[in-house]
Design a protein around this motif. Structure first.
Motif, PDB file in Angstrom:
ATOM      1  N   GLN A 152      88.155  69.580 104.722  1.00 27.32           N
ATOM      2  CA  GLN A 152      87.585  69.814 106.041  1.00 27.32           C
ATOM      3  C   GLN A 152      86.110  70.176 105.893  1.00 27.32           C
ATOM      4  N   PHE A 153      85.267  69.400 106.570  1.00 30.21           N
ATOM      5  CA  PHE A 153      83.832  69.655 106.633  1.00 30.21           C
ATOM      6  C   PHE A 153      83.554  70.291 107.983  1.00 30.21           C
ATOM      7  N   LYS A 154      83.009  71.504 107.992  1.00 29.71           N
ATOM      8  CA  LYS A 154      82.742  72.220 109.244  1.00 29.71           C
ATOM      9  C   LYS A 154      81.247  72.158 109.536  1.00 29.71           C
ATOM     10  N   SER A 155      80.912  71.856 110.789  1.00 29.82           N
ATOM     11  CA  SER A 155      79.516  71.713 111.190  1.00 29.82           C
ATOM     12  C   SER A 155      79.065  72.941 111.967  1.00 29.82           C
ATOM     13  N   GLY A 156      77.760  73.026 112.221  1.00 31.38           N
ATOM     14  CA  GLY A 156      77.204  74.163 112.948  1.00 31.38           C
ATOM     15  C   GLY A 156      77.296  74.001 114.444  1.00 31.38           C
ATOM     16  N   ILE A 157      77.081  75.102 115.165  1.00 32.84           N
ATOM     17  CA  ILE A 157      77.204  75.109 116.627  1.00 32.84           C
ATOM     18  C   ILE A 157      76.201  74.161 117.285  1.00 32.84           C
ATOM     19  N   LEU A 158      74.923  74.205 116.899  1.00 38.08           N
ATOM     20  CA  LEU A 158      73.924  73.374 117.560  1.00 38.08           C
ATOM     21  C   LEU A 158      74.200  71.893 117.370  1.00 38.08           C
ATOM     22  N   SER A 159      74.556  71.518 116.169  1.00 37.95           N
ATOM     23  CA  SER A 159      74.811  70.091 115.943  1.00 37.95           C
ATOM     24  C   SER A 159      76.019  69.630 116.743  1.00 37.95           C
ATOM     25  N   GLY A 160      76.999  70.504 116.948  1.00 42.71           N
ATOM     26  CA  GLY A 160      78.182  70.138 117.720  1.00 42.71           C
ATOM     27  C   GLY A 160      77.920  70.073 119.218  1.00 42.71           C
ATOM     28  N   LEU A 161      77.195  71.030 119.752  1.00 46.39           N
ATOM     29  CA  LEU A 161      76.921  71.060 121.185  1.00 46.39           C
ATOM     30  C   LEU A 161      76.104  69.851 121.637  1.00 46.39           C
ATOM     31  N   LEU A 162      75.194  69.414 120.799  1.00 47.94           N
ATOM     32  CA  LEU A 162      74.317  68.308 121.167  1.00 47.94           C
ATOM     33  C   LEU A 162      74.929  66.941 120.873  1.00 47.94           C
ATOM     34  N   GLY A 163      76.085  66.921 120.214  1.00 49.86           N
ATOM     35  CA  GLY A 163      76.708  65.656 119.857  1.00 49.86           C
ATOM     36  C   GLY A 163      75.963  65.011 118.711  1.00 49.86           C
ATOM     37  N   GLY A 164      76.296  63.751 118.426  1.00 47.52           N
ATOM     38  CA  GLY A 164      75.583  63.043 117.373  1.00 47.52           C
ATOM     39  C   GLY A 164      76.516  62.353 116.403  1.00 47.52           C
ATOM     40  N   THR A 165      75.915  61.847 115.348  1.00 44.21           N
ATOM     41  CA  THR A 165      76.658  61.128 114.318  1.00 44.21           C
ATOM     42  C   THR A 165      76.513  61.871 113.002  1.00 44.21           C
ATOM     43  N   TYR A 166      77.621  61.981 112.299  1.00 41.19           N
ATOM     44  CA  TYR A 166      77.638  62.683 111.027  1.00 41.19           C
ATOM     45  C   TYR A 166      78.444  61.849 110.043  1.00 41.19           C
ATOM     46  N   SER A 167      78.034  61.866 108.808  1.00 39.05           N
ATOM     47  CA  SER A 167      78.794  61.179 107.766  1.00 39.05           C
ATOM     48  C   SER A 167      79.124  62.184 106.683  1.00 39.05           C
ATOM     49  N   VAL A 168      80.328  62.046 106.147  1.00 36.70           N
ATOM     50  CA  VAL A 168      80.731  62.869 105.006  1.00 36.70           C
ATOM     51  C   VAL A 168      81.040  61.929 103.856  1.00 36.70           C
ATOM     52  N   TYR A 169      80.753  62.378 102.658  1.00 37.42           N
ATOM     53  CA  TYR A 169      80.877  61.534 101.476  1.00 37.42           C
ATOM     54  C   TYR A 169      81.602  62.284 100.366  1.00 37.42           C
ATOM     55  N   LEU A 170      82.396  61.525  99.637  1.00 32.32           N
ATOM     56  CA  LEU A 170      83.060  62.054  98.444  1.00 32.32           C
ATOM     57  C   LEU A 170      82.675  61.156  97.281  1.00 32.32           C
ATOM     58  N   GLN A 171      82.494  61.765  96.121  1.00 26.73           N
ATOM     59  CA  GLN A 171      82.091  61.015  94.940  1.00 26.73           C
ATOM     60  C   GLN A 171      82.855  61.554  93.736  1.00 26.73           C
ATOM     61  N   THR A 172      83.508  60.651  93.019  1.00 28.09           N
ATOM     62  CA  THR A 172      84.208  61.043  91.800  1.00 28.09           C
ATOM     63  C   THR A 172      83.184  61.260  90.706  1.00 28.09           C
ATOM     64  N   LYS A 173      83.343  62.347  89.942  1.00 26.78           N
ATOM     65  CA  LYS A 173      82.457  62.565  88.797  1.00 26.78           C
ATOM     66  C   LYS A 173      83.301  62.750  87.544  1.00 26.78           C
ATOM     67  N   ASP A 174      82.863  62.101  86.498  1.00 26.57           N
ATOM     68  CA  ASP A 174      83.538  62.170  85.213  1.00 26.57           C
ATOM     69  C   ASP A 174      82.991  63.365  84.429  1.00 26.57           C
ATOM     70  N   GLY A 175      83.755  63.859  83.489  1.00 26.04           N
ATOM     71  CA  GLY A 175      83.309  64.973  82.660  1.00 26.04           C
ATOM     72  C   GLY A 175      82.054  64.668  81.870  1.00 26.04           C
ATOM     73  N   SER A 176      81.751  63.396  81.677  1.00 29.35           N
ATOM     74  CA  SER A 176      80.555  62.984  80.935  1.00 29.35           C
ATOM     75  C   SER A 176      79.293  63.083  81.777  1.00 29.35           C
ATOM     76  N   GLY A 177      79.454  63.276  83.099  1.00 30.57           N
ATOM     77  CA  GLY A 177      78.304  63.324  83.988  1.00 30.57           C
ATOM     78  C   GLY A 177      78.117  62.053  84.800  1.00 30.57           C
ATOM     79  N   TRP A 178      78.810  60.973  84.440  1.00 30.17           N
ATOM     80  CA  TRP A 178      78.728  59.733  85.203  1.00 30.17           C
ATOM     81  C   TRP A 178      79.455  59.929  86.526  1.00 30.17           C
ATOM     82  N   VAL A 179      78.972  59.251  87.579  1.00 29.58           N
ATOM     83  CA  VAL A 179      79.567  59.380  88.910  1.00 29.58           C
ATOM     84  C   VAL A 179      79.891  58.002  89.488  1.00 29.58           C
ATOM     85  N   SER A 180      80.766  58.010  90.480  1.00 30.36           N
ATOM     86  CA  SER A 180      81.167  56.772  91.161  1.00 30.36           C
ATOM     87  C   SER A 180      80.254  56.504  92.345  1.00 30.36           C
ATOM     88  N   THR A 181      80.535  55.415  93.022  1.00 32.60           N
ATOM     89  CA  THR A 181      79.884  55.161  94.300  1.00 32.60           C
ATOM     90  C   THR A 181      80.457  56.141  95.325  1.00 32.60           C
TER      91      THR A 181
END
Length: 176
Positions: free
Chosen positions: A127-156
């Motif tokens: 769950q990503f929780k947003s702030g009051i001002l951003s919620g009251l005014l509406g808008g578009t938000y994107s959330v992202y997840l990225q897999t990371k390997d123990g070596s430091g390499w990451v996914s798209t």
């Protein structure tokens, strides 16, 4: 009149000249030298880069605007690719972007504005929780997840886009 040298005398003179030449070529004592060389050797091999598989978002995602959009929460269900052995939070990065723009990408760490539970049958819920001002005014938000390997390499990035109108009207969340 000069007489030609005898072979013994000639050998002796050549030996002395050889020793003198050697002394001129090899300096006495130890000193520093510059060394250089060139070679026409080459090598060949195979290079394999690590490809970290991306996090898999499982639909649907939801946007709960809260009372009049004052406390919006984006909820996504996701899992690591099968057989990777990855676990949260060690192998995942979380990001948000206001307006859905990657240029606004901000890392988020678990805490008051982000909570992850699971896995339940391999599926995590974040769950990503947003702030009051951003919620009251509406808008578009994107959330992202990225897999990371123990070596430091990451996914798209795996992406969920959420939007709502003024005061939380018409909340929508879609997976990309």
């Amino acid at each position: 009149m000069l007489r030609p040298p005898t072979s013994r005398k000639l050998r002796s003179q050549l030996a002395v000249a050889g020793v003198a030449a050697a002394l001129l070529v090899v300096p006495a004592g130890t000193g520093t030298t510059d060394a250089s060389w060139s070679a026409s050797d080459f090598g060949a091999g195979t290079l394999n880069a690590l490809r970290v598989p991306p996090t898999v978002m499982i639909g649907p995602c939801t946007l709960s605007p809260g009372l009049a959009g004052a406390n919006p929460v984006i909820t996504v269900n996701w899992q690591f690719p099968a057989g990777t052995g990855y676990v949260a939070p060690a192998n995942v990065n979380y990001y948000v972007a206001s307006g859905g723009l990657l240029s606004n990408l901000t890392p988020v760490t678990p805490g008051s504005s982000l909570a992850t539970t699971g896995p339940a049958n391999g599926v995590y819920t974040t769950q990503f929780k947003s702030g009051i001002l951003s919620g009251l005014l509406g808008g578009t938000y994107s959330v992202y997840l990225q897999t990371k390997d123990g070596s430091g390499w990451v996914s798209t990035l795996a992406t969920a886009n959420a939007s709502m109108g003024l005061a939380g009207s018409n909340p929508v969340c879609t997976l990309q």
